[in-house]
Design a protein around this motif. Structure first.
Motif, mmCIF file in Angstrom:
data_model
loop_
_atom_site.group_PDB
_atom_site.id
_atom_site.type_symbol
_atom_site.label_atom_id
_atom_site.label_comp_id
_atom_site.label_asym_id
_atom_site.label_seq_id
_atom_site.Cartn_x
_atom_site.Cartn_y
_atom_site.Cartn_z
ATOM 1 N N PRO B 194 0.808 -1.223 0.000
ATOM 2 C CA PRO B 194 0.000 0.000 0.000
ATOM 3 C C PRO B 194 0.841 1.274 0.000
ATOM 4 O O PRO B 194 0.500 2.252 -0.664
ATOM 5 C CB PRO B 194 -0.816 -0.106 1.296
ATOM 6 C CG PRO B 194 -0.831 -1.547 1.628
ATOM 7 C CD PRO B 194 0.433 -2.135 1.103
ATOM 8 N N ILE B 197 2.140 2.455 -3.533
ATOM 9 C CA ILE B 197 1.202 2.735 -4.627
ATOM 10 C C ILE B 197 1.607 3.937 -5.496
ATOM 11 O O ILE B 197 1.569 3.840 -6.725
ATOM 12 C CB ILE B 197 -0.239 2.905 -4.068
ATOM 13 C CG1 ILE B 197 -0.749 1.560 -3.537
ATOM 14 C CG2 ILE B 197 -1.176 3.427 -5.123
ATOM 15 C CD1 ILE B 197 -0.792 0.454 -4.561
ATOM 16 N N TRP B 267 -6.973 5.558 -17.756
ATOM 17 C CA TRP B 267 -7.589 4.417 -17.073
ATOM 18 C C TRP B 267 -6.823 4.080 -15.801
ATOM 19 O O TRP B 267 -7.394 3.845 -14.737
ATOM 20 C CB TRP B 267 -7.604 3.234 -18.043
ATOM 21 C CG TRP B 267 -8.067 1.957 -17.428
ATOM 22 C CD1 TRP B 267 -9.339 1.656 -17.047
ATOM 23 C CD2 TRP B 267 -7.260 0.816 -17.130
ATOM 24 N NE1 TRP B 267 -9.369 0.390 -16.524
ATOM 25 C CE2 TRP B 267 -8.107 -0.150 -16.562
ATOM 26 C CE3 TRP B 267 -5.905 0.520 -17.288
ATOM 27 C CZ2 TRP B 267 -7.643 -1.394 -16.150
ATOM 28 C CZ3 TRP B 267 -5.447 -0.716 -16.885
ATOM 29 C CH2 TRP B 267 -6.308 -1.664 -16.320
ATOM 30 N N GLN B 268 -5.490 4.085 -15.905
ATOM 31 C CA GLN B 268 -4.647 3.798 -14.738
ATOM 32 C C GLN B 268 -4.881 4.797 -13.617
ATOM 33 O O GLN B 268 -5.116 4.429 -12.470
ATOM 34 C CB GLN B 268 -3.171 3.872 -15.146
ATOM 35 C CG GLN B 268 -2.697 2.654 -15.864
ATOM 36 C CD GLN B 268 -2.139 1.636 -14.898
ATOM 37 O OE1 GLN B 268 -1.044 1.767 -14.399
ATOM 38 N NE2 GLN B 268 -2.923 0.633 -14.606
ATOM 39 N N ASN B 270 -7.385 6.680 -13.082
ATOM 40 C CA ASN B 270 -8.736 6.531 -12.561
ATOM 41 C C ASN B 270 -8.819 5.356 -11.594
ATOM 42 O O ASN B 270 -9.371 5.465 -10.500
ATOM 43 C CB ASN B 270 -9.675 6.286 -13.740
ATOM 44 C CG ASN B 270 -10.966 7.013 -13.526
ATOM 45 O OD1 ASN B 270 -11.299 7.326 -12.387
ATOM 46 N ND2 ASN B 270 -11.684 7.289 -14.595
ATOM 47 N N GLN B 271 -8.256 4.243 -12.034
ATOM 48 C CA GLN B 271 -8.225 3.021 -11.247
ATOM 49 C C GLN B 271 -7.625 3.284 -9.867
ATOM 50 O O GLN B 271 -8.211 2.954 -8.847
ATOM 51 C CB GLN B 271 -7.302 2.062 -11.987
ATOM 52 C CG GLN B 271 -7.650 0.679 -12.327
ATOM 53 C CD GLN B 271 -9.084 0.278 -12.348
ATOM 54 O OE1 GLN B 271 -9.984 1.024 -12.733
ATOM 55 N NE2 GLN B 271 -9.299 -0.922 -11.913
ATOM 56 N N TYR B 272 -6.438 3.912 -9.883
ATOM 57 C CA TYR B 272 -5.749 4.165 -8.620
ATOM 58 C C TYR B 272 -6.542 5.132 -7.750
ATOM 59 O O TYR B 272 -6.631 4.967 -6.543
ATOM 60 C CB TYR B 272 -4.361 4.741 -8.895
ATOM 61 C CG TYR B 272 -3.354 3.693 -9.248
ATOM 62 C CD1 TYR B 272 -2.796 2.887 -8.277
ATOM 63 C CD2 TYR B 272 -2.962 3.498 -10.563
ATOM 64 C CE1 TYR B 272 -1.867 1.915 -8.600
ATOM 65 C CE2 TYR B 272 -2.040 2.528 -10.899
ATOM 66 C CZ TYR B 272 -1.496 1.736 -9.913
ATOM 67 O OH TYR B 272 -0.586 0.783 -10.234
ATOM 68 N N ARG B 273 -7.105 6.138 -8.390
ATOM 69 C CA ARG B 273 -7.851 7.139 -7.622
ATOM 70 C C ARG B 273 -9.023 6.472 -6.918
ATOM 71 O O ARG B 273 -9.291 6.708 -5.758
ATOM 72 C CB ARG B 273 -8.335 8.245 -8.574
ATOM 73 C CG ARG B 273 -8.710 9.498 -7.847
ATOM 74 C CD ARG B 273 -8.918 10.632 -8.812
ATOM 75 N NE ARG B 273 -7.676 11.051 -9.456
ATOM 76 C CZ ARG B 273 -7.629 11.593 -10.672
ATOM 77 N NH1 ARG B 273 -8.722 11.739 -11.384
ATOM 78 N NH2 ARG B 273 -6.484 11.959 -11.184
ATOM 79 N N ARG B 274 -9.724 5.599 -7.669
ATOM 80 C CA ARG B 274 -10.891 4.939 -7.084
ATOM 81 C C ARG B 274 -10.510 4.015 -5.941
ATOM 82 O O ARG B 274 -11.158 3.968 -4.907
ATOM 83 C CB ARG B 274 -11.600 4.126 -8.171
ATOM 84 C CG ARG B 274 -12.698 4.902 -8.856
ATOM 85 C CD ARG B 274 -13.948 4.078 -8.983
ATOM 86 N NE ARG B 274 -13.662 2.802 -9.616
ATOM 87 C CZ ARG B 274 -13.879 2.555 -10.894
ATOM 88 N NH1 ARG B 274 -14.406 3.466 -11.652
ATOM 89 N NH2 ARG B 274 -13.594 1.384 -11.397
ATOM 90 N N GLN B 275 -9.402 3.271 -6.131
ATOM 91 C CA GLN B 275 -9.076 2.248 -5.137
ATOM 92 C C GLN B 275 -8.302 2.778 -3.939
ATOM 93 O O GLN B 275 -8.458 2.306 -2.833
ATOM 94 C CB GLN B 275 -8.260 1.136 -5.792
ATOM 95 C CG GLN B 275 -9.128 0.231 -6.623
ATOM 96 C CD GLN B 275 -8.346 -0.951 -7.154
ATOM 97 O OE1 GLN B 275 -7.181 -1.127 -6.827
ATOM 98 N NE2 GLN B 275 -8.988 -1.748 -7.974
ATOM 99 N N TYR B 276 -7.427 3.752 -4.203
ATOM 100 C CA TYR B 276 -6.534 4.161 -3.121
ATOM 101 C C TYR B 276 -6.636 5.641 -2.789
ATOM 102 O O TYR B 276 -5.973 6.115 -1.882
ATOM 103 C CB TYR B 276 -5.087 3.838 -3.483
ATOM 104 C CG TYR B 276 -4.874 2.392 -3.801
ATOM 105 C CD1 TYR B 276 -4.758 1.446 -2.799
ATOM 106 C CD2 TYR B 276 -4.824 1.965 -5.125
ATOM 107 C CE1 TYR B 276 -4.583 0.124 -3.089
ATOM 108 C CE2 TYR B 276 -4.647 0.630 -5.425
ATOM 109 C CZ TYR B 276 -4.525 -0.290 -4.403
ATOM 110 O OH TYR B 276 -4.354 -1.604 -4.700
#
Lengths: 294, 278
Positions: B194, B197, B267-268, B270-276
């Protein structure tokens, strides 16, 4: 528990020794091969064992244009190191210390240049050079001649403003307190004195880091010269020159004069390795400082 | 400075977009053909030639990126212990990155020569008794060698960044977790990864841009062969533009690649923003 740690440590050493060797193996093979006779080279099991310093091979390679390319490539490296760092320092200062409307937007504009892979810009850049007005027989609209293609300016026109350099220096300026320049301003110092005389000496680590990055980039540049300067050997950078020089002694089916080939490759590759070994401490610092805070 | 930057970066970009819609061989003036180039790329033209080029490039890029990140992270974890000679190992891992890809590819081409006197064949034969292989014309091995070549050149960068990230992690986090009885695997899973990231995001974005650009192997070693197995998108762009003088088709492929990279990066992020919540 203690024994487990010890075993882990031994395994780590074992792993690192083997993998590090694999990483440098192809290059080590070449560097050692440059100092062998052909017979000795062909006896190699894991690595060729040096048995000679054949100066004739070095001499022959250098006189076949490699020396000229050394000088020219070095000039090009120095030019780019100087320009990129001066522009980078000014840009970094502007974006770090000055205040003006739209600053962040302009900074973003520069940063967007970092995600654009330069490899995709080769074709349009080629055309921009071919259409350069009033160059190489072109008229004022850039038509009729060949522009800068096949001429030396083509190797010096692009890349003065490096978004990476500006970004790196902005980060570094951010960490320096403004009191430095306040004192200098009282003494009547101008903006350039402030940037280069007051802050400059404090920014040695990023300057050295950038020097290495630019040196490696320009020294290793192959693609752009291969497209734009072909047919003008006096302007061949080393990475491009070495190709024709190496292939002249190489035959895929018959016998190759391996030491000659290795000497030439060695001549093209030792300077980046040397620069990296000498200055790597700064390199790692600068690189990491730039990336992690981004 | 801004003007220079716009002239040398955004004007070529505008050129690129404009030319994608033309047919042009540099000798006669460009001719507007609209979407014809893009249609050619996304159609069954020449047995789906261009779609295969794109698919191949993406496949290799995924392989390169995966090896780069997994391998780089593993090596960084090992290098992050207190070991003697750590600096030397780190240097050796980074060393391949300082050389010109073109020059090393040339060296590789000589190593891979198919005769029994080819360097790789010679060494493999002496060590393991393997009979000579014609590597450069081998459709199974050549793509593997190409992928490994790009990983070899890029992984040092990944290791250095991961290492710096690992060293930036607060030791107190580990101490606290150890007191609570966490084992090494749990420390890795719940603290190290974590905490890494942001570095991972940086590496995956820059790494993807780099991994899509395999050109040394096709340009210098294989000319895209054997059976087009190393015919990558960047090589195809150069080949169509400067080899076949189809500048419109070349730039159209550049545009496709550019859009693909932008989509991937978006996409990357966005993905990271949503998850972390980075």
């Amino acid at each position: 528990m203690k024994r487990r740690r010890l075993i882990l440590k031994i395994l780590s050493y074992l792993f690192l020794t083997i993998t590090s060797f694999v990483m440098i193996y192809p290059v080590l093979f070449m560097a050692l091969g440059a100092f062998t006779t052909n017979d000795r080279f062909l006896e190699a099991t894991i690595l060729p064992i040096p048995n000679t310093l054949n100066l004739r091979l070095f001499q022959r390679a250098l006189s076949a244009g490699v020396w000229d390319s050394y000088v020219f490539t070095l000039e090009r490296c120095l030019f780019y190191i100087f320009v990129t760092i001066v522009v980078g320092l000014i840009g970094g200062y502007i974006f770090s210390k000055l205040r003006f409307p739209g600053k962040n937007k302009v900074f973003l504009l520069f940063l967007s240049g970092m995600v654009m892979p330069s490899i995709l810009m080769l074709v349009p850049m080629f055309l921009q050079m071919a259409w350069f007005p009033l160059a190489g027989g072109n008229d004022i609209l850039g038509q009729g001649g060949r522009g800068f293609i096949g001429d030396w300016p083509v190797l010096f026109v692009y890349g003065w403003v490096s978004p990476f350099a500006i970004f790196l220096f902005k980060q570094s300026f951010d960490m320096l307190p403004t009191e430095y320049e306040d004192a200098a301003k009282m003494d009547g110092a101008g903006i350039f004195t402030i940037i280069f005389r007051v802050y400059g000496p404090l920014l040695k680590p990023p300057i050295v880091a950038l020097t290495i990055v630019i040196f490696l980039g320009v020294w290793n540049d192959y693609l752009w010269p291969s497209l734009t300067i072909a047919g003008r050997p006096e302007y061949y950078p080393i990475a491009y020159r070495i190709q024709s020089v190496i292939l002249s002694d190489y035959s895929p089916v018959g016998t190759t004069d391996y030491p000659a080939v290795m000497v030439r490759t060695f001549l093209a590759t030792w300077p980046p390795a040397a620069v990296f070994f000498l200055l790597q401490r700064y390199f790692v610092q600068g690189l990491v400082a730039s990336g992690l805070k981004g | 400075m801004v003007i220079y930057f716009v002239l040398t970066t955004f004007v070529p970009l505008a050129f690129l977009v404009g030319m994608s819609f033309t047919e042009w061989n540099i000798i006669s003036p460009p001719r507007w053909v609209g979407l014809q180039n893009l249609q050619k790329i996304f159609s069954d033209f020449d047995n789906w030639f261009y779609l295969k080029v794109i698919g191949r490039t993406v496949l290799y890029a995924i392989a390169i990126l995966t090896l780069n990140i997994v391998g780089g992270f593993f090596v960084a974890l090992i290098l992050n212990q207190s070991l003697k000679g750590k600096g030397l190992f780190r240097t050796m891992w980074y060393l391949p990155s300082v050389f010109s890809g073109a020059v090393i590819a040339l060296l590789l081409r000589i190593y891979l020569a198919g005769s029994s006197q080819g360097v790789l064949n010679m060494v493999l034969n002496r060590l393991f008794g393997i009979p000579p292989v014609d590597w450069i014309y081998n459709p199974t091995w050549m793509p593997v060698i190409g992928v490994l070549f790009v990983v070899w050149q890029g992984i040092g960068f990944t290791v250095i960044f991961f290492l710096a990230g690992l060293q930036g992690i607060d030791e107190n986090l580990y101490d606290a977790a150890r007191i609570d009885g966490a084992n090494d695997v749990q420390l890795l899973r719940y603290i190290t990864i974590p905490q890494m990231i942001p570095v991972l995001l940086f590496i995956s974005v820059t790494g993807m841009i780099g991994s899509m650009q395999m050109w040394e192997v096709p340009r210098i070693i294989t000319a895209g062969g054997p059976n087009h197995m190393t015919y990558t998108l960047v090589y195809s762009i150069q080949n169509d533009a400067f080899g076949n003088l189809e500048f419109g088709l070349g730039t159209a492929q550049s545009l496709v690649m550019f859009v693909m990279l932008l989509v991937f990066i978006g996409w990357q992020l966005n993905q990271y923003r949503r998850q972390y919540g980075v």
